[in-house]
Design a protein around this motif. Structure first.
Motif, PDB file in Angstrom:
ATOM      1  N   SER A 292     -18.117  37.336  47.987  1.00 56.62           N
ATOM      2  CA  SER A 292     -17.298  38.449  48.470  1.00 56.62           C
ATOM      3  C   SER A 292     -16.873  38.207  49.909  1.00 56.62           C
ATOM      4  O   SER A 292     -15.749  38.516  50.297  1.00 56.62           O
ATOM      5  CB  SER A 292     -18.034  39.777  48.313  1.00 56.62           C
ATOM      6  OG  SER A 292     -19.080  39.855  49.256  1.00 56.62           O
ATOM      7  N   VAL A 293     -17.753  37.610  50.721  1.00 60.02           N
ATOM      8  CA  VAL A 293     -17.366  37.308  52.105  1.00 60.02           C
ATOM      9  C   VAL A 293     -16.250  36.268  52.120  1.00 60.02           C
ATOM     10  O   VAL A 293     -15.233  36.422  52.797  1.00 60.02           O
ATOM     11  CB  VAL A 293     -18.574  36.800  52.923  1.00 60.02           C
ATOM     12  CG1 VAL A 293     -18.110  36.246  54.267  1.00 60.02           C
ATOM     13  CG2 VAL A 293     -19.573  37.917  53.143  1.00 60.02           C
TER      14      VAL A 293
ATOM     15  N   ARG B  35     -27.482  37.006  46.544  1.00 58.14           N
ATOM     16  CA  ARG B  35     -26.953  36.554  47.834  1.00 58.14           C
ATOM     17  C   ARG B  35     -25.642  35.789  47.648  1.00 58.14           C
ATOM     18  O   ARG B  35     -24.704  35.963  48.426  1.00 58.14           O
ATOM     19  CB  ARG B  35     -27.969  35.651  48.546  1.00 58.14           C
ATOM     20  CG  ARG B  35     -29.242  36.323  48.958  1.00 58.14           C
ATOM     21  CD  ARG B  35     -29.022  37.421  49.950  1.00 58.14           C
ATOM     22  NE  ARG B  35     -28.238  36.975  51.105  1.00 58.14           N
ATOM     23  CZ  ARG B  35     -27.635  37.798  51.948  1.00 58.14           C
ATOM     24  NH1 ARG B  35     -27.698  39.097  51.773  1.00 58.14           N
ATOM     25  NH2 ARG B  35     -26.964  37.323  52.953  1.00 58.14           N
TER      26      ARG B  35
ATOM     27  N   LEU C  23     -11.974  34.095  58.006  1.00 57.41           N
ATOM     28  CA  LEU C  23     -12.457  32.956  57.226  1.00 57.41           C
ATOM     29  C   LEU C  23     -11.336  32.395  56.357  1.00 57.41           C
ATOM     30  O   LEU C  23     -11.080  31.195  56.338  1.00 57.41           O
ATOM     31  CB  LEU C  23     -13.631  33.423  56.353  1.00 57.41           C
ATOM     32  CG  LEU C  23     -14.556  32.366  55.798  1.00 57.41           C
ATOM     33  CD1 LEU C  23     -15.360  31.764  56.915  1.00 57.41           C
ATOM     34  CD2 LEU C  23     -15.475  32.972  54.770  1.00 57.41           C
ATOM     35  N   ILE C  24     -10.646  33.271  55.650  1.00 55.19           N
ATOM     36  CA  ILE C  24      -9.580  32.826  54.748  1.00 55.19           C
ATOM     37  C   ILE C  24      -8.475  32.148  55.546  1.00 55.19           C
ATOM     38  O   ILE C  24      -7.935  31.122  55.136  1.00 55.19           O
ATOM     39  CB  ILE C  24      -9.026  34.014  53.942  1.00 55.19           C
ATOM     40  CG1 ILE C  24     -10.133  34.578  53.049  1.00 55.19           C
ATOM     41  CG2 ILE C  24      -7.847  33.578  53.091  1.00 55.19           C
ATOM     42  CD1 ILE C  24      -9.801  35.886  52.420  1.00 55.19           C
TER      43      ILE C  24
ATOM     44  N   MET D 283     -26.119  30.908  59.815  1.00 61.54           N
ATOM     45  CA  MET D 283     -27.480  31.443  59.922  1.00 61.54           C
ATOM     46  C   MET D 283     -27.916  32.104  58.620  1.00 61.54           C
ATOM     47  O   MET D 283     -29.040  31.917  58.171  1.00 61.54           O
ATOM     48  CB  MET D 283     -27.547  32.473  61.055  1.00 61.54           C
ATOM     49  CG  MET D 283     -27.273  31.893  62.410  1.00 61.54           C
ATOM     50  SD  MET D 283     -28.488  30.655  62.878  1.00 61.54           S
ATOM     51  CE  MET D 283     -27.735  29.977  64.325  1.00 61.54           C
ATOM     52  N   TYR D 284     -27.009  32.851  57.997  1.00 64.06           N
ATOM     53  CA  TYR D 284     -27.393  33.558  56.780  1.00 64.06           C
ATOM     54  C   TYR D 284     -27.582  32.611  55.609  1.00 64.06           C
ATOM     55  O   TYR D 284     -28.561  32.706  54.878  1.00 64.06           O
ATOM     56  CB  TYR D 284     -26.355  34.632  56.438  1.00 64.06           C
ATOM     57  CG  TYR D 284     -26.543  35.893  57.232  1.00 64.06           C
ATOM     58  CD1 TYR D 284     -27.330  36.913  56.740  1.00 64.06           C
ATOM     59  CD2 TYR D 284     -25.972  36.047  58.476  1.00 64.06           C
ATOM     60  CE1 TYR D 284     -27.524  38.068  57.468  1.00 64.06           C
ATOM     61  CE2 TYR D 284     -26.162  37.186  59.215  1.00 64.06           C
ATOM     62  CZ  TYR D 284     -26.943  38.203  58.712  1.00 64.06           C
ATOM     63  OH  TYR D 284     -27.143  39.328  59.433  1.00 64.06           O
TER      64      TYR D 284
ATOM     65  N   TYR E 167     -22.803  37.911  47.241  1.00 61.95           N
ATOM     66  CA  TYR E 167     -22.374  38.441  48.532  1.00 61.95           C
ATOM     67  C   TYR E 167     -21.509  37.419  49.269  1.00 61.95           C
ATOM     68  O   TYR E 167     -20.463  37.763  49.829  1.00 61.95           O
ATOM     69  CB  TYR E 167     -23.599  38.817  49.375  1.00 61.95           C
ATOM     70  CG  TYR E 167     -23.225  39.295  50.756  1.00 61.95           C
ATOM     71  CD1 TYR E 167     -22.621  40.538  50.931  1.00 61.95           C
ATOM     72  CD2 TYR E 167     -23.442  38.503  51.867  1.00 61.95           C
ATOM     73  CE1 TYR E 167     -22.248  40.968  52.184  1.00 61.95           C
ATOM     74  CE2 TYR E 167     -23.074  38.928  53.128  1.00 61.95           C
ATOM     75  CZ  TYR E 167     -22.479  40.173  53.280  1.00 61.95           C
ATOM     76  OH  TYR E 167     -22.101  40.584  54.528  1.00 61.95           O
ATOM     77  N   TYR E 168     -21.924  36.151  49.250  1.00 60.12           N
ATOM     78  CA  TYR E 168     -21.132  35.134  49.955  1.00 60.12           C
ATOM     79  C   TYR E 168     -19.765  34.962  49.314  1.00 60.12           C
ATOM     80  O   TYR E 168     -18.785  34.706  50.003  1.00 60.12           O
ATOM     81  CB  TYR E 168     -21.875  33.794  50.004  1.00 60.12           C
ATOM     82  CG  TYR E 168     -23.116  33.877  50.834  1.00 60.12           C
ATOM     83  CD1 TYR E 168     -23.058  34.429  52.110  1.00 60.12           C
ATOM     84  CD2 TYR E 168     -24.342  33.459  50.360  1.00 60.12           C
ATOM     85  CE1 TYR E 168     -24.191  34.557  52.881  1.00 60.12           C
ATOM     86  CE2 TYR E 168     -25.479  33.581  51.122  1.00 60.12           C
ATOM     87  CZ  TYR E 168     -25.396  34.130  52.375  1.00 60.12           C
ATOM     88  OH  TYR E 168     -26.513  34.267  53.128  1.00 60.12           O
TER      89      TYR E 168
ATOM     90  N   GLU F 286     -12.987  37.795  51.072  1.00 58.46           N
ATOM     91  CA  GLU F 286     -12.486  39.015  51.704  1.00 58.46           C
ATOM     92  C   GLU F 286     -12.377  38.952  53.219  1.00 58.46           C
ATOM     93  O   GLU F 286     -11.613  39.705  53.817  1.00 58.46           O
ATOM     94  CB  GLU F 286     -13.381  40.209  51.316  1.00 58.46           C
ATOM     95  CG  GLU F 286     -13.224  40.588  49.857  1.00 58.46           C
ATOM     96  CD  GLU F 286     -14.240  41.622  49.426  1.00 58.46           C
ATOM     97  OE1 GLU F 286     -14.755  42.353  50.282  1.00 58.46           O
ATOM     98  OE2 GLU F 286     -14.532  41.689  48.224  1.00 58.46           O
ATOM     99  N   GLU F 287     -13.168  38.083  53.873  1.00 58.46           N
ATOM    100  CA  GLU F 287     -13.133  38.038  55.334  1.00 58.46           C
ATOM    101  C   GLU F 287     -11.848  37.345  55.804  1.00 58.46           C
ATOM    102  O   GLU F 287     -11.640  36.153  55.544  1.00 58.46           O
ATOM    103  CB  GLU F 287     -14.381  37.317  55.856  1.00 58.46           C
ATOM    104  CG  GLU F 287     -14.335  36.890  57.304  1.00 58.46           C
ATOM    105  CD  GLU F 287     -14.241  38.033  58.290  1.00 58.46           C
ATOM    106  OE1 GLU F 287     -14.944  39.032  58.107  1.00 58.46           O
ATOM    107  OE2 GLU F 287     -13.425  37.937  59.236  1.00 58.46           O
TER     108      GLU F 287
ATOM    109  N   THR G 255     -22.482  32.930  62.141  1.00 60.27           N
ATOM    110  CA  THR G 255     -23.262  33.910  61.398  1.00 60.27           C
ATOM    111  C   THR G 255     -23.427  33.488  59.944  1.00 60.27           C
ATOM    112  O   THR G 255     -24.503  33.605  59.374  1.00 60.27           O
ATOM    113  CB  THR G 255     -22.580  35.272  61.483  1.00 60.27           C
ATOM    114  OG1 THR G 255     -22.323  35.545  62.852  1.00 60.27           O
ATOM    115  CG2 THR G 255     -23.444  36.345  60.908  1.00 60.27           C
ATOM    116  N   LEU G 256     -22.358  32.946  59.382  1.00 62.12           N
ATOM    117  CA  LEU G 256     -22.434  32.463  58.000  1.00 62.12           C
ATOM    118  C   LEU G 256     -23.477  31.344  57.903  1.00 62.12           C
ATOM    119  O   LEU G 256     -24.259  31.286  56.968  1.00 62.12           O
ATOM    120  CB  LEU G 256     -21.055  31.955  57.565  1.00 62.12           C
ATOM    121  CG  LEU G 256     -20.891  31.637  56.086  1.00 62.12           C
ATOM    122  CD1 LEU G 256     -21.101  32.882  55.255  1.00 62.12           C
ATOM    123  CD2 LEU G 256     -19.529  31.043  55.813  1.00 62.12           C
TER     124      LEU G 256
END
Lengths: 166, 313, 133, 413
Positions: free
Chosen positions: D189-190, D183, D197-198, D130-131, D186-187, D193-194, D127-128
């Motif tokens: 923050s992802v 954007r 991922l971390i 694709m975005y 936002y990345y 925080e995800e 998903t990362l």
């Protein structure tokens, strides 16, 4: 004092340590110094600039075909952006260099490139896979030498189906 | 006899399951694409993929035992289709039901993983072998929580057949709420079973190509793919039957429609999960399952035991 | 704050958004004005200086003299790397980049184009009937 | 001992492998899931560009050098152009400097966004991918509008640049920067925080500060190990000495740190591009460059998105260069990879390799021109493959020959 640039400081320091480099250290532009060193002295000059003058990064080693001799240029950089290019020449029939991997492990790839593409011999380089030519590359073929041309540029044949049992 | 054959082969047996699996696969892929802001595949894509694979040559590596290599995918499909026969679709229980069939279903759903292991291990390819080893390692991690979370509701219902369980919850719909925690852990375990992100470790393409399936091609690969798709809906149907046993009283088409909605709802949740997570590492996955999912599933067992004690009084 | 599923809200909102991808072969896309696509040669402007041949990195252009002050160009689109250096090099603007990027062919020979002099009214390249947008 | 050794398996990652977008070969010795040893074999992509340059004129070489790498094409062409301009003693007009820098920073944007997506893909977080790649399209479209192509921009020429940025384009870029900045926030923050991922990034591929210096790491790989090494600051070129920007470093020393450095650099690049556009000087785009470059040599350094790019050019007074040497950033970083992978899990390999943002086609540059000794080759040609499939389908009772005549392609050798 202020009109002496950092480049001149390096120039002075080098020639002071190695009088044989008198007039051989050239400042081309800001942050670019070139020094031609004989093949006998290159080892100690290299060690000196790395250990005593803070040239802590080896950008690359360029190999050259100079006709009778093969040339190698060590591009050394300092954190403040100074680049010192130490060049040396070795005879083509005995193109021997000492490995600098003791100072820079990353020099491995650059030295293998010198071996493969120009036919240098590097003393003190550990075993490892060759780079960048394929393992079946014919011996004695050094692509970057000026007299080298590709033997067969046609490449593998493309047309036809003469190999039925694939 | 003919009725049984129809039941096994056509509805709700193999044919229905295959079609439903393809539809579910399409919904999964389309939803995944939509969530990623893409267009996604056309409706016939899963079928087209299956036909394409079926039309291709089966390549069997030279050193492998061809029988085992060929039988592994057949067993995988057979096991998931058989499992489906015990899951209630439009009424309580099925013609095949017996007391204890929930255990049988759980075991039948384990067989595909074992076939992945066998097929991969005997492929004689390093990628397949690592994939196979990972499949089994992962099996130990998710299987216990899955069993615990499915059996806890059975404890409360005091029945070891799916039909009995759904009947119990049909009479006491509010008791299903006790099992909310189990639904959560069962879903997580199902992700592991289906080898979906974040637990797609056995087929992590960037590490081990396609894991167990690396050497498979053509019809055999198509069968494995189909087995995985069917396993997805069977697993979803099992969870739906155990944790969301509502509407079976309606009977007939209404119950069947509800069944489709429930299964596809769970498929949508799976699609969402694989959109928003990164793949875990095998050690992280096992730690997560043992340190978090298994204890929570065990908590579900305790909840159900306590609830049962309270009810009995 | 760390938590799993940080992107849930974003991905769910994507359900309502227009997809970012396009159904390309069915929906055509247009290139920006400066795009360096298939080359076009205006034979009537060519003076035969052959600067384009000299600067071409891949020898994709051959300029031939066919008559007095008349030249034709052979352009091999399979060799061309679309750097448009020839367009820059040409002193008479006899070469031009078009926006056409759909150059794929099963037959390599179809990528070879010969441009001859045309009456100035129709400045269209000859042949290749099939893949103009 | 032999018992233990027999349990170890050596698996080939590459030359062709889903984790690698380009051919290179890692042979990884595993004990279970643990990596014991990594052997790296480069060279699969060697195309002989350095040799080829010697038989081409400078202007032809420029386009060849641009194709050393697809993603950092502007880096290589700028680096080469700088060296030649230094030899020829060309003074660039200020507008050319600024335009070159703008394209360089746009390239950094799309390269870092690309990396973020690739990193996501390597850890199974599509998903990362694709975005970020969707957002990267904004930059690609800008580059196509400015230069005329999405990659291989062809922006540089000796003595300046080939394309200008118009007023409308300037407005477009500024608008796009705002979108992308949002954007990128936002990345960030992802990325911070995800949890999944971390978990996959933190503590993986550790390269300590001292090791980074010792192994000669460059670019974001070095900066993530808190080495303040950035050619834009150390050895400024183009317009970098006239614009303010911060050097992004991180002391995490792992893949997570490399991610933070790259997204941090994205934010710096937006700042840089805005500043450059708002202060764009007027003037000509290029000065005239001679065809024959006078005798001389020059070393040019350039901070490509992946790290320091070094070109050495020697001219002998003719139209053709005497020697061109390209040192791509990946070659400097690849040494660090083997070090970072020791005692890690196999699952970490793709992301650790990806974390240096490797570009193996930059690194290698020669194709195997000779055939094997006996002249035999194991290349299945299109024709052979086609015939084989026809035979196979015929054996299955399907005759596709008629259908296929329409698609049969003529081949030229």
């Amino acid at each position: 004092m202020s009109d002496i640039t950092q480049e001149q400081v390096i120039q002075t320091e080098l020639t002071a340590a190695y009088p044989c480099l008198q007039d051989k250290v050239r400042i081309q532009r800001a942050r670019r110094l070139y020094a031609a060193v004989s093949k006998e002295r290159i080892g100690e000059v290299f060690a000196f600039v790395v250990r005593n003058m803070d040239f802590s990064m080896l950008c690359a080693i360029t190999g050259l075909d100079e006709g009778e001799t093969l040339g190698a240029i060590y591009h050394l950089a300092r954190p403040d952006g100074m680049v010192l290019n130490l060049s040396t020449s070795v005879p083509k029939d005995r193109p021997m260099l000492r490995s600098v991997t003791v100072f820079f492990p990353a020099a491995d790839a650059y030295e293998r490139e010198l071996i493969d593409l120009l036919g240098f011999q590097v003393e003190g380089l550990g075993p490892g896979p060759r780079y960048p030519l394929p393992d079946n590359w014919p011996a004695g073929q050094y692509p970057l030498r000026k007299d080298w041309t590709a033997p067969d540029q046609a490449g593998p044949q493309r047309e036809g189906s003469e190999n039925p049992d694939v | 006899m003919a009725g049984d054959l129809f039941y096994i082969l056509v509805f709700p047996g193999f044919l229905f399951l295959a079609v439903f699996a393809l539809i579910a696969d399409y919904i999964d892929r389309k939803l995944h694409a939509k969530l990623q802001n893409r267009i996604g595949p056309p409706w016939y894509q899963p079928l087209a993929d299956l036909i394409k694979l079926a039309a291709k040559e089966d390549l069997i590596p030279r050193q492998v035992d061809p029988w085992l290599f060929k039988l592994a995918p057949v067993f995988a499909v057979t096991a998931v289709v058989t499992a489906a026969l015990y899951i209630p679709i439009w009424r309580h229980g099925t013609p095949m039901s017996f007391n204890g069939d929930v255990i049988v279903v759980l075991y039948l759903l384990t067989i595909p993983t074992l076939t992945f292991f066998l097929g991969g291990w005997y492929s004689r390819s390093v990628y397949s072998m690592i994939g196979a080893a990972r499949s089994i390692m992962q099996l130990f991690a998710y299987e216990i929580p899955l069993f615990l979370s499915i059996l806890a509701p059975a404890l409360l219902a005091d029945s070891w057949s799916l039909g009995g369980m759904t009947l119990f919850y049909a009479h006491h719909p509010w008791y299903a709420l006790f099992n909310a925690v189990g639904l959560f852990t069962a879903l997580i375990s199902l992700l592991g079973k289906l080898e979906r992100v974040p637990f797609d470790i056995p087929e992590a393409e960037t590490e081990i190509v396609a894991g167990s399936f690396t050497e498979y091609s053509g019809r055999l690969l198509a069968m494995f793919r189909l087995a995985l798709s069917i396993e997805m809906i069977v697993g979803a149907a099992l969870i739906a039957a155990v944790f969301l046993p509502f509407g079976l009283n309606l009977g007939g088409p209404a119950a069947f429609g509800l069944y489709l909605v429930k299964v596809l709802g769970i498929v949508a949740v799976i699609a969402l999960a694989r959109t928003v997570f990164a793949r875990l590492r095998i050690d992280q996955m096992i730690n997560f399952c043992w340190q978090f999912v298994a204890p929570v599933a065990f908590l579900q067992v305790i909840i159900d035991l306590v609830a049962k004690g309270v009810i009995a009084r | 704050m760390k938590h799993p599923g940080r992107m849930v809200r974003q991905v769910l909102s994507s359900m309502l958004r227009k997809p970012a991808t396009v159904r390309y072969p069915f929906v055509k896309v247009t290139m920006p004005k400066r795009f360096r696509g298939r080359l076009r040669f205006y034979a009537e402007r060519c003076i035969g200086c052959r600067l384009c041949m000299r600067d071409c990195p891949t020898d994709a252009i051959q300029i031939r003299k066919i008559a007095d002050k008349q030249f034709e160009a052979d352009i091999d689109m399979a060799k061309c790397i679309y750097c448009a250096q020839c367009v820059d090099s040409c002193p008479k603007k006899a070469l031009e980049s078009t926006l056409d990027f759909e150059l794929a062919q099963l037959d390599r020979d179809k990528l070879r184009q010969t441009f001859r002099g045309q009456p100035p009214a129709s400045q269209k390249p000859p042949e290749d009937p099939q893949d103009k947008p | 001992m032999s018992e233990i050794r027999s349990r170890n398996v050596t698996i080939p990652i590459g030359p062709q492998h889903p984790a690698l977008k380009e051919p290179t070969s890692f042979s990884v010795t595993l004990s279970g899931e643990k990596i014991l040893q990594v052997g790296v074999r480069l060279g699969y992509n060697h195309r002989g560009i350095e040799k080829a340059c010697e038989s081409r004129s400078f202007i032809q070489s420029l386009y060849l050098i641009e194709r050393v790498c697809g993603i950092c094409s502007h880096s290589h062409s700028s680096c080469f152009v700088q060296a030649v301009e230094e030899i020829a003693g060309l003074q660039l007009p200020p507008r050319a400097m600024y335009l070159r820098t703008i394209v360089a920073e746009l390239e950094r944007l799309h390269s870092h966004l690309l990396w973020l997506g690739v990193a996501g893909h390597e850890i199974g977080f599509d998903t990362l991918l694709m975005y970020t790649w969707r957002d990267r399209e904004i930059v690609m479209d800008l580059l196509a509008a400015i230069t005329g192509n999405r990659v291989n921009y062809g922006m540089n020429t000796f003595g300046g640049v080939r394309r200008d940025i118009s007023h409308e384009q300037k407005a477009d870029i500024l608008k796009a920067m705002d979108t992308l900045e949002e954007r990128t926030k936002y990345y960030i923050s992802v990325a911070t925080e995800e949890t999944t991922l971390i978990q996959r990034l933190s503590g993986v591929g550790v390269l300590s500060h001292d090791d980074a210096i010792r192994l000669g790491a460059v670019g974001p790989t070095a900066r993530a190990s808190n080495v303040k090494r950035d050619i834009r600051k150390d050895d400024p070129y183009a317009a970098y000495d006239q614009v303010p920007f911060d050097l992004i470093t991180s002391d995490c020393c792992d893949v997570y740190g490399r991610t933070l450095v790259r997204v941090g650099e994205l934010m710096e690049s937006y700042k840089l591009i805005r500043h450059l556009l708002n202060n764009l000087p007027d003037g000509p785009l290029a000065v005239k460059a001679p065809r024959k470059i006078p005798t001389g040599e020059a070393v040019s350094r350039y901070e490509a998105p992946r790290g320091e790019d070094v070109h050495y050019v020697r001219a002998n007074g003719s139209e053709k260069p005497d020697r061109v040497k390209v040192r791509a950033p990946t070659l400097a970083n690849v040494q660090a990879v083997a070090h970072m992978l020791k005692d890690r899990y196999l699952a970490d390999l793709p992301i650790v390799v990806a974390a240096i943002d490797p570009c193996f086609s930059c690194t290698d540059r020669l194709i195997d021109l000779t055939r094997d000794g006996d002249g035999r080759c194991d290349v299945i040609t299109w024709g052979q493959l086609h015939d084989y499939s026809m035979r196979w389908y015929k054996g299955q009772g399907m005759d596709l020959a008629k259908l296929n005549n329409r698609f049969k392609c003529g081949e030229s050798s």
